[in-house]
Every structure is written in structure tokens, then in C-alpha cells.
Design an enzyme around this catalytic site. Structure first.
Site, PDB file in Angstrom:
ATOM      1  N   GLY A  11      11.153  -3.024  -4.729  1.00  0.00           N
ATOM      2  CA  GLY A  11      10.526  -2.207  -5.582  1.00  0.00           C
ATOM      3  C   GLY A  11      10.914  -0.830  -5.328  1.00  0.00           C
ATOM      4  CG  ASN A  36       5.932  -3.102 -11.046  1.00  0.00           C
ATOM      5  OD1 ASN A  36       6.145  -3.215 -12.309  1.00  0.00           O
ATOM      6  ND2 ASN A  36       5.595  -2.005 -10.358  1.00  0.00           N
ATOM      7  CB  SER A 125      -1.706   6.325  -1.791  1.00  0.00           C
ATOM      8  OG  SER A 125      -1.952   7.105  -3.031  1.00  0.00           O
ATOM      9  CE1 TYR A 149      -2.431   1.722  -5.519  1.00  0.00           C
ATOM     10  CE2 TYR A 149      -2.890   3.649  -6.085  1.00  0.00           C
ATOM     11  CZ  TYR A 149      -2.250   2.830  -5.308  1.00  0.00           C
ATOM     12  OH  TYR A 149      -1.049   3.302  -4.590  1.00  0.00           O
ATOM     13  CE  LYS A 153      -1.812   1.460  -1.787  1.00  0.00           C
ATOM     14  NZ  LYS A 153      -0.778   0.416  -1.210  1.00  0.00           N
TER      15      LYS A 153
HETATM   16  P1  NAD Z   1       6.697  -0.962  -6.983  1.00  0.00           P
HETATM   17  O1  NAD Z   1       5.831  -1.527  -7.758  1.00  0.00           O
HETATM   18  O2  NAD Z   1       8.097  -0.373  -7.403  1.00  0.00           O
HETATM   19  O3  NAD Z   1       7.031  -1.863  -5.603  1.00  0.00           O
HETATM   20  C1  NAD Z   1       6.166  -3.078  -5.097  1.00  0.00           C
HETATM   21  C2  NAD Z   1       6.861  -4.207  -5.121  1.00  0.00           C
HETATM   22  O4  NAD Z   1       6.098  -5.335  -4.476  1.00  0.00           O
HETATM   23  C3  NAD Z   1       7.352  -4.588  -6.468  1.00  0.00           C
HETATM   24  O5  NAD Z   1       9.001  -5.236  -6.044  1.00  0.00           O
HETATM   25  C4  NAD Z   1       6.635  -6.059  -6.685  1.00  0.00           C
HETATM   26  O6  NAD Z   1       7.324  -6.913  -7.326  1.00  0.00           O
HETATM   27  C5  NAD Z   1       6.257  -6.314  -5.175  1.00  0.00           C
HETATM   28  N1  NAD Z   1       4.957  -7.277  -5.191  1.00  0.00           N
HETATM   29  C6  NAD Z   1       3.742  -6.965  -5.805  1.00  0.00           C
HETATM   30  N2  NAD Z   1       2.782  -8.072  -5.076  1.00  0.00           N
HETATM   31  C7  NAD Z   1       3.631  -8.627  -4.562  1.00  0.00           C
HETATM   32  C8  NAD Z   1       3.070  -9.887  -3.762  1.00  0.00           C
HETATM   33  N3  NAD Z   1       2.105 -10.356  -3.904  1.00  0.00           N
HETATM   34  N4  NAD Z   1       4.174 -10.435  -2.877  1.00  0.00           N
HETATM   35  C9  NAD Z   1       5.405  -9.785  -2.868  1.00  0.00           C
HETATM   36  N5  NAD Z   1       5.729  -8.732  -3.510  1.00  0.00           N
HETATM   37  C10 NAD Z   1       4.784  -8.454  -4.349  1.00  0.00           C
HETATM   38  O7  NAD Z   1       5.712   0.323  -6.124  1.00  0.00           O
HETATM   39  P2  NAD Z   1       6.213   1.401  -5.304  1.00  0.00           P
HETATM   40  O8  NAD Z   1       6.262   2.568  -5.948  1.00  0.00           O
HETATM   41  O9  NAD Z   1       7.601   0.936  -4.612  1.00  0.00           O
HETATM   42  O10 NAD Z   1       5.144   1.271  -4.114  1.00  0.00           O
HETATM   43  C11 NAD Z   1       5.285   0.566  -3.078  1.00  0.00           C
HETATM   44  C12 NAD Z   1       3.884   0.814  -2.419  1.00  0.00           C
HETATM   45  O11 NAD Z   1       3.500   2.246  -2.234  1.00  0.00           O
HETATM   46  C13 NAD Z   1       2.609   0.320  -2.882  1.00  0.00           C
HETATM   47  O12 NAD Z   1       1.812  -0.387  -2.189  1.00  0.00           O
HETATM   48  C14 NAD Z   1       2.047   1.546  -3.543  1.00  0.00           C
HETATM   49  O13 NAD Z   1       0.714   1.344  -3.905  1.00  0.00           O
HETATM   50  C15 NAD Z   1       2.108   2.328  -2.603  1.00  0.00           C
HETATM   51  N6  NAD Z   1       2.241   3.888  -2.956  1.00  0.00           N
HETATM   52  C16 NAD Z   1       3.222   4.047  -4.296  1.00  0.00           C
HETATM   53  C17 NAD Z   1       3.200   5.211  -4.591  1.00  0.00           C
HETATM   54  C18 NAD Z   1       3.969   5.599  -6.046  1.00  0.00           C
HETATM   55  O14 NAD Z   1       3.452   6.749  -6.406  1.00  0.00           O
HETATM   56  N7  NAD Z   1       5.249   4.947  -6.062  1.00  0.00           N
HETATM   57  C19 NAD Z   1       2.214   6.284  -4.131  1.00  0.00           C
HETATM   58  C20 NAD Z   1       1.336   6.213  -2.980  1.00  0.00           C
HETATM   59  C21 NAD Z   1       1.551   4.892  -2.701  1.00  0.00           C
END
Ligand code: NAD
Ligand code: UDP
Length: 337
Positions: A11, A36, A125, A149, A153
Site C-alpha cells: 500500500g 487496495n 491515526s 473507521y 483504530k
Molecule cells: P493503503 O490502502 O494504501 O494500504 C493498505 C494495504 O493493506 C493495501 O495494500 C491493501 O491491499 C492491504 N490490505 C488490506 N486488508 C488486508 C488484509 N486483510 N490482508 C492483507 N493485506 C490487506 O493504505 P495506507 O494509506 O498505506 O495506510 C496504511 C495504514 O495506515 C492503514 O492501517 C491506515 O488505516 C493507516 N493510516 C493511514 C492514513 C492515510 O491517510 N493514508 C492516515 C492514518 C492512518
């Protein structure tokens, strides 16, 4: 070799952290179900590191699989990125979020416990601060949630507290990200939202590249200097470096921690738009629209704990964030597709 399991490592944040860990001499192993993300990420990571990428396609909820993976590589630690993150979707489909974000977490922790691999960094987050009474936000602020969501968290953080209280062998770092934006300076990896972007920076980037006609600015009557919402945007490269610092801390000290990863500086929607226009040389037409439900006026970190505890701080400016986001967007107008 020290192997580190990155759940969700294909991701947005995981892929940038992969490179930072690799540069720090660790060997990341990705577990991702690509729900995703795109497998093209793996080719890009290979190009950037010059080495084959260790990746298994599968879900974090597949406990036997995760256990086998941890055992096969004798993982030093796990960084748990995997989960769903779209606030609006979580309101429409809460069970999807509870199943993946909570079910996935329980399953992962059980697999880690069973294999005596109890060192974990968790992607939390700033959403756990709900609508903060004041800014900047310290880690001591009360937690709350305004959508499923955010609720996941908060519950995941609570699960980790209970687990650490139950067994002192657990080493856990909870990282509360503010607003990650930008991309790797190569333009080879970046944020690739599917469909209409929910977040500001990818939306602005798509307007600048001509994919969307204008940006809706949600709300112009907030109690902020220009009336638009203020957030703590952090370059994803700084965030990735924060994971390396946090992991080093976790592996060298006997304490658990919860820490904000932000810059400590807030920018309004209009400031971001202006900075993006400057970085890209493109116009970003805007239209004012009503406030988006659930949005808060201001959210930015007190980032001092991360500095004193992890010896880490964000160094990249808003101009850097916009320049790298633009480079990624203009080189990959359709993302990884
Ligand atoms: P993203 O969606 O780009 O990456 C998440 C990855 O997890 C994706 O590659 C998806 O395919 C994979 N995934 C989802 N469910 C899965 C499962 N059950 N098994 C294996 N893989 C799975 O999101 P991101 O922006 O890289 O965020 C990463 C983490 O950081 C998440 O937990 C998100 O909640 C947290 N976060 C993100 C943000 C943001 O703004 N991007 C802010 C705060 C927290
Ligand atoms: N925002 C906006 N138009 C958009 C997307 C976001 O005006 O198309 C605003 C939003 O109201 C908030 C800021 O940009 O004030 C950051 O929103 P984002 O969704 O990126 O982050 P979050 O609100 O989750 O912190």
C-alpha cells in the site's frame, strides 16, 4: 539478515516504508491481499532497490499462513499497515471495517503470540483524537471517534494495551499518523486511490493533471485564519523514516510507546492549493462547498515526543510534499494502472 513483516506493505505508506527499511539494512517481507493496491508496486520496489521483493499474496486474517510466514523468516518484528481506511465507506459498510481492521488484528496478534514474535508497530491515526478541544494535539489528549473507521483504530489501540498488560514480553509502538501526502522522489511509487479520491492532496493532484475539473473546498467558515480546514500534512518519506526510528527504538529499549507522527505545523486547504499550484505550475480551480460531515476545523500534532523519544522529526516542507506528489501524478496520471 533481520526480516520484518509488513502487512499491507504494497500500500501507500507500506511501500515507502519498505524502501526506508531496506535502506536501513533490514529485509522487509510483504504480506498483502492487494485489496487496495497493485502488484505493479512490487516491480517498482524491485527497480528502486535492485533486489527481488519478498512478497506473499494473502490476508492477514489467514492465521496459519501468517504463522508459517513468521516462522519461515524468523521475523524480528511486524509492522501492521493492512486495513481499510476510507472514512465514508466505513460509515456505509461498518461490518467490512470491523471484520478486516479488528478481525485482521486479532488474527495477526494470535499468530504473533503463537510464534513468539511479539514486537509490533501499529498504524494508528490522528483520527483517534476525534474533534480535539485545542491544538496542537499531544498524545495525552482524550480519544474518541466519529465514524467506524476511527472506532477500529481506537479499539485496536485498546487491544494492544490489554495485550501488553497481560504479558510483558510484548514490545509495541503505536504510531498515530497525521496526514501523509507526497510520494517517493523517483516518481515510481505514490498514492493511488481507486475512484474518486477522498483526501485533499490526491484530489488536488488529479485536478492539476486535468482528470477532474475543480476541487470542492469543504467549508469556508471554520474558525481558522482563512476559514478552511487546517491539517498537519506530513511527507510520506518522513513518515517512512519515522517507522525506521520507531522500530530501532522498539528493538533497543524495553518500553512500549504511543507517539504522534506529524510535523507540528498546520496548513489550510487554500494554502495547500496555492503550494500545489506553485509546485506544479498548473491552475487548481476551486469551488466552495458545504462542510463535509464529520470534519474538524483544525488538527495538528504536538510532535515533540517523537523527537525526544525516537530522535526523529519531519524535515520535508509543504513545497516538497507538493513537488513529489506532482511528480508522481504527472508521471503516472492513472496511478499503477
Ligand atoms: P493503503 O490502502 O494504501 O494500504 C493498505 C494495504 O493493506 C493495501 O495494500 C491493501 O491491499 C492491504 N490490505 C488490506 N486488508 C488486508 C488484509 N486483510 N490482508 C492483507 N493485506 C490487506 O493504505 P495506507 O494509506 O498505506 O495506510 C496504511 C495504514 O495506515 C492503514 O492501517 C491506515 O488505516 C493507516 N493510516 C493511514 C492514513 C492515510 O491517510 N493514508 C492516515 C492514518 C492512518
Ligand atoms: N478537503 C476538501 N476537499 C476535498 C477533500 C478534502 O476541501 O476534496 C478538505 C477537508 O475538508 C479537510 C482537509 O481538506 O479540511 C483534509 O482532508 P483529508 O480528507 O485529506 O484529511 P482528513 O480530513 O481525514 O484529516
Amino acid at each position: 539478515m533481520r526480516f520484518v513483516l509488513l502487512t499491507g506493505g504494497a500500500g501507500y505508506i507500506g511501500s515507502h516504508t519498505y524502501l526506508a527499511l531496506h535502506a536501513a539494512g533490514l529485509t522487509p517481507v510483504i504480506l498483502d491481499d492487494f485489496s487496495n493496491s497493485s502488484p505493479v508496486v512490487l516491480e517498482r520496489l524491485q527497480r528502486l532497490t535492485g533486489q527481488p521483493v519478498l512478497c506473499e499474496r494473502g490476508s492477514v486474517a489467514d492465521k496459519a499462513r501468517v504463522q508459517a510466514l513468521i516462522e519461515r523468516y524468523k521475523m524480528t518484528a511486524v509492522i501492521h499497515f493492512a486495513g481499510f481506511k476510507a472514512v465514508g465507506e466505513s460509515v456505509a459498510q461498518p461490518l467490512k471495517y470491523f471484520a478486516n481492521n479488528l478481525g485482521g488484528m486479532v488474527s495477526l496478534l494470535q499468530a504473533m503470540d503463537a510464534t513468539d514474535c511479539r514486537t509490533l508497530l501499529f498504524s494508528s491515526s490522528a483520527t483517534v483524537y476525534g474533534d480535539p478541544a485545542t491544538v496542537p494535539i499531544t498524545e495525552q489528549f482524550p480519544r474518541s471517534y466519529t465514524n467506524p473507521y476511527g472506532h477500529t483504530k481506537l479499539v485496536c489501540e485498546d487491544m494492544l494495551s490489554a495485550l501488553c498488560a497481560s504479558n510483558p514480553a510484548w514490545r509495541v509502538g503505536v504510531l498515530r499518523y497525521f496526514n501523509p501526502v507526497g510520494a517517493h522522489p523517483s516518481g515510481l511509487i505514490g498514492e493511488d486511490p481507486s475512484g474518486l479520491p477522498n483526501n485533499l492532496m490526491p484530489y488536488v493532484a488529479q485536478v492539476a493533471v486535468g482528470k477532474r475539473p475543480f476541487l470542492n473546498v469543504y467549508g469556508r467558515d471554520y474558525a481558522t485564519p482563512d476559514g478552511t480546514g487546517v491539517r498537519d500534512y506530513i511527507h510520506v518519506e518522513d513518515l517512512a523514516a519515522g517507522h525506521v526510528a520507531a522500530l530501532q527504538k522498539l528493538l533497543s529499549a524495553s518500553e512500549n510507546f504511543t507517539v504522534n507522527l506529524g510535523t507540528g505545523q498546520g496548513y489550510s486547504v487554500l494554502e495547500v492549493v496555492r503550494a500545489f499550484e506553485q509546485a506544479s505550475g498548473q491552475l487548481v480551480p476551486c469551488q466552495f462547498a458545504p462542510r463535509r460531515s464529520g470534519d474538524v476545523a483544525q488538527c495538528y500534532a504536538d510532535a515533540s515526543l517523537a523527537h525526544s523519544l525516537l530522535n526523529w522529526r519531519a524535515t520535508r516542507t509543504l513545497a516538497d510534499m507538493c513537488a513529489d506528489a506532482w511528480h508522481w501524478q504527472s508521471c503516472n496520471p492513472d496511478g499503477y494502472r
